[in-house]
Design a protein around this motif. Structure first.
Motif, PDB file in Angstrom:
ATOM      1  N   THR A  54     -11.059  -9.327   8.471  1.00 51.83           N
ATOM      2  CA  THR A  54     -12.271  -8.477   8.973  1.00 51.83           C
ATOM      3  C   THR A  54     -11.542  -7.451  10.456  1.00 51.83           C
ATOM      4  N   PHE A  55     -11.197  -7.909  11.343  1.00 45.87           N
ATOM      5  CA  PHE A  55     -10.472  -7.194  11.883  1.00 45.87           C
ATOM      6  C   PHE A  55      -9.526  -5.581  12.126  1.00 45.87           C
ATOM      7  N   ILE A  56      -8.890  -6.471  11.173  1.00 47.63           N
ATOM      8  CA  ILE A  56      -7.251  -5.355  11.050  1.00 47.63           C
ATOM      9  C   ILE A  56      -7.836  -4.893   9.970  1.00 47.63           C
ATOM     10  N   THR A  57      -8.894  -4.423   8.899  1.00 46.00           N
ATOM     11  CA  THR A  57      -9.045  -4.161   8.225  1.00 46.00           C
ATOM     12  C   THR A  57     -10.434  -2.684   9.049  1.00 46.00           C
ATOM     13  N   ALA A  58     -11.227  -3.581   9.998  1.00 47.92           N
ATOM     14  CA  ALA A  58     -12.358  -2.477  11.422  1.00 47.92           C
ATOM     15  C   ALA A  58     -11.301  -1.554  11.373  1.00 47.92           C
ATOM     16  N   VAL A  59      -9.825  -1.951  12.182  1.00 48.83           N
ATOM     17  CA  VAL A  59      -9.093  -0.669  13.061  1.00 48.83           C
ATOM     18  C   VAL A  59      -7.978  -0.328  12.559  1.00 48.83           C
ATOM     19  N   SER A  60      -7.396  -0.157  11.199  1.00 50.68           N
ATOM     20  CA  SER A  60      -6.360  -0.029  10.946  1.00 50.68           C
ATOM     21  C   SER A  60      -6.254   0.217   9.323  1.00 50.68           C
ATOM     22  N   ASN A  61      -5.149   0.912   8.522  1.00 51.27           N
ATOM     23  CA  ASN A  61      -5.188   1.354   7.753  1.00 51.27           C
ATOM     24  C   ASN A  61      -5.114   0.298   6.289  1.00 51.27           C
ATOM     25  N   ALA A  62      -4.699  -1.392   6.946  1.00 52.97           N
ATOM     26  CA  ALA A  62      -4.898  -2.184   5.906  1.00 52.97           C
ATOM     27  C   ALA A  62      -6.702  -2.617   4.854  1.00 52.97           C
ATOM     28  N   ARG A  63      -5.883  -3.408   3.682  1.00 49.94           N
ATOM     29  CA  ARG A  63      -7.058  -3.453   3.114  1.00 49.94           C
ATOM     30  C   ARG A  63      -6.800  -4.586   2.648  1.00 49.94           C
ATOM     31  N   ILE A  67       0.319  -3.155  13.993  1.00 48.74           N
ATOM     32  CA  ILE A  67      -1.031  -4.578  14.054  1.00 48.74           C
ATOM     33  C   ILE A  67      -0.373  -5.743  12.540  1.00 48.74           C
ATOM     34  N   ALA A  68      -0.359  -6.440  12.760  1.00 45.77           N
ATOM     35  CA  ALA A  68      -0.185  -8.025  12.129  1.00 45.77           C
ATOM     36  C   ALA A  68      -1.421  -9.296  11.652  1.00 45.77           C
ATOM     37  N   ASP A  69      -1.379  -9.513  10.654  1.00 41.13           N
ATOM     38  CA  ASP A  69      -2.204 -10.935  10.252  1.00 41.13           C
ATOM     39  C   ASP A  69      -1.665 -11.860   9.392  1.00 41.13           C
ATOM     40  N   ILE A  70      -1.727 -13.372   9.495  1.00 45.86           N
ATOM     41  CA  ILE A  70      -0.689 -14.042   8.761  1.00 45.86           C
ATOM     42  C   ILE A  70      -2.265 -14.804   8.256  1.00 45.86           C
ATOM     43  N   PRO A  71      -1.790 -15.895   7.787  1.00 43.44           N
ATOM     44  CA  PRO A  71      -3.064 -16.438   7.020  1.00 43.44           C
ATOM     45  C   PRO A  71      -3.057 -17.839   8.060  1.00 43.44           C
ATOM     46  N   ALA A 104     -16.340  -7.426  14.724  1.00 36.43           N
ATOM     47  CA  ALA A 104     -15.300  -7.151  13.869  1.00 36.43           C
ATOM     48  C   ALA A 104     -15.989  -6.140  12.772  1.00 36.43           C
ATOM     49  N   LEU A 105     -16.979  -6.450  11.904  1.00 40.42           N
ATOM     50  CA  LEU A 105     -18.195  -6.793  11.420  1.00 40.42           C
ATOM     51  C   LEU A 105     -18.699  -5.083  11.310  1.00 40.42           C
ATOM     52  N   ASN A 106     -19.294  -4.763  12.369  1.00 40.19           N
ATOM     53  CA  ASN A 106     -20.120  -3.592  13.192  1.00 40.19           C
ATOM     54  C   ASN A 106     -18.536  -2.672  13.923  1.00 40.19           C
ATOM     55  N   ARG A 107     -17.456  -3.589  14.012  1.00 34.65           N
ATOM     56  CA  ARG A 107     -16.129  -2.326  14.923  1.00 34.65           C
ATOM     57  C   ARG A 107     -17.283  -2.845  16.839  1.00 34.65           C
ATOM     58  N   ASN A 116      -0.262  -9.468   6.300  1.00 29.77           N
ATOM     59  CA  ASN A 116      -1.019  -7.735   6.117  1.00 29.77           C
ATOM     60  C   ASN A 116      -0.510  -7.390   7.343  1.00 29.77           C
ATOM     61  N   LEU A 117      -0.347  -6.194   6.828  1.00 26.23           N
ATOM     62  CA  LEU A 117       0.615  -5.325   8.259  1.00 26.23           C
ATOM     63  C   LEU A 117      -0.103  -3.986   8.280  1.00 26.23           C
ATOM     64  N   GLY A 118      -1.146  -3.172   9.110  1.00 28.31           N
ATOM     65  CA  GLY A 118      -1.530  -2.336   9.330  1.00 28.31           C
ATOM     66  C   GLY A 118      -1.112  -1.045  10.162  1.00 28.31           C
ATOM     67  N   MET A 119      -1.388   0.116  10.091  1.00 32.48           N
ATOM     68  CA  MET A 119      -1.193   0.746  11.094  1.00 32.48           C
ATOM     69  C   MET A 119      -2.556   0.982  12.290  1.00 32.48           C
TER      70      MET A 119
END
Length: 370
Positions: free
Chosen positions: A174-183, A211-215, A316-319, A197-200
């Motif tokens: 949820t955090f990486i979705t809120a702050v980056s282009n990763a989905r 930013i990188a997110d791992i399991p 992260a849900l409402n930024r 998952n990688l996000g810019m």
């Protein structure tokens, strides 16, 4: 597509072509002399970093890569044709090691970087090279050399500035979705994330970082439990780790402090250098708590966890609090880059001064007076 981050392949370079012993047989040229040509060079195999590829899946199914041999030489001064090289495209961030010796052959960190994995054999000499004034009809020749061969291990480590750590369902996706282009996939059950998952993250028009997110990790991960431990190596290249903690778990029996300590324990057990990386504490899901309860839980967590580093409170849900966190991260990364650049410049100056400085006692620089 399933994320493939490891593969084992065998690469075999081509053998060099053999030189030939031949003599001129043209009309009106008796005793024409040696005219045997050289053999061609065998094909080499190269690794090429390509930012358009993000997995090693092709090398899971294609494990043997062999270059062609060089052609043999022929008479009439004809040289054998050299074989074409093979270029294996790999994702940026691929670490290539020799399976037998554990030698690191290449670390592909930049797009377009090329590294020779195995070299093709040199072609043999024809008898034209052995002609002398006393040996006008040489029959000597040499055979082409064998090409190199190696068994390699490919390991993909994603390149990111910031890595996310946390237990399953802590809110990393949820955090990486809120702050980056990763989905990434987001759901209300653990182990939703099955691959990195990688996000810019774009701070402004010309300011951004990856930013990188791992399991998520669980207790016993260092011994093989769960999925996260398989991808911890992806965080070894990051400059900053964000430890995200769910401060309002659905299960009241879950203690966030206990889970956070268990994660840090597994991190240290896995890799001491990864444990020593700069790490910030991010307390998530605070939107479900009222203001008084929120202050109480944050204070209690920090005290019981024994944390003395930076602490950020977000939802992260409402930024909520995410923008301030992103700004702080970028400022930290910029400061770190500036320090590294200054350190490199200082080192280069010291090396230059060492080269230019002359020791008067050095015998090589003594002045000779005539």
């Amino acid at each position: 597509m399933k994320f493939i981050d490891e593969a084992r392949i065998e690469v075999i370079a081509g053998d060099g072509g053999n030189g030939v012993a031949s003599f001129c047989r043209e009309k009106f040229r008796p005793f024409g002399g040696p005219d045997g040509g050289d053999g061609g060079r065998g094909g080499s195999i190269w690794a090429v970093a390509d930012r358009n590829i993000n997995t090693l899946v092709d090398y899971r199914f294609s494990k043997l890569h062999k270059a062609k041999d060089g052609e043999n030489g022929r008479g009439a001064d004809c040289y054998g044709k050299g074989a074409d090289d093979i270029f294996l495209r790999m994702p940026v961030g691929t670490l290539i090691t020799d399976r037998n010796t554990d030698e690191v052959i290449a670390d592909l960190t930049e797009h377009g970087q090329q590294v020779e994995l195995v070299k093709g054999g040199e072609g043999g000499w024809g008898n034209i090279h052995f002609k002398t004034s006393t040996n006008r009809a040489p029959r000597q020749r040499t055979e082409g050399k064998e090409g190199e061969r190696r068994e390699l291990r490919l390991e993909l480590k994603v390149l990111a500035d910031v890595g996310l750590l946390g237990m399953p369902n802590a809110g990393k996706s949820t955090f990486i979705t809120a702050v980056s282009n990763a989905r990434p996939k987001i759901a209300d059950y653990p182990f939703t994330t099955l691959h990195p998952n990688l996000g810019m993250v774009r701070v402004s028009h010309e300011k951004s970082f990856v930013i990188a997110d791992i399991p998520g990790l669980i207790e016993g991960a260092a011994d093989g439990a769960g999925l996260g431990i398989q991808f911890l190596k992806h965080l070894q290249r990051t400059g900053l780790l964000l430890h995200i903690v769910d401060l309002a778990p659905f299960d009241e029996n879950v203690d966030p402090v206990k889970e956070a300590k268990a994660l840090i324990k597994e991190l240290r057990k896995y890799d001491e250098s990864l444990y020593e990386k700069p790490r910030w504490l991010v307390l998530n899901k605070l939107d479900v708590l009222n203001e008084d309860e929120r202050k109480k839980k944050v204070k209690d967590f920090v005290k019981r966890f024994g944390w003395k580093g930076p602490v950020f409170e977000i939802s992260a849900l409402n930024r909520e609090g995410c923008d301030d966190l992103i700004t702080e991260i970028y400022a930290y990364l910029e400061q770190k880059r500036t320090q590294e650049q200054r350190s490199q410049e200082t080192q280069m100056k010291e090396e230059a001064q060492g080269i230019l400085s002359i020791d008067p006692d050095d015998p090589r620089f003594k002045i000779i007076e005539e």
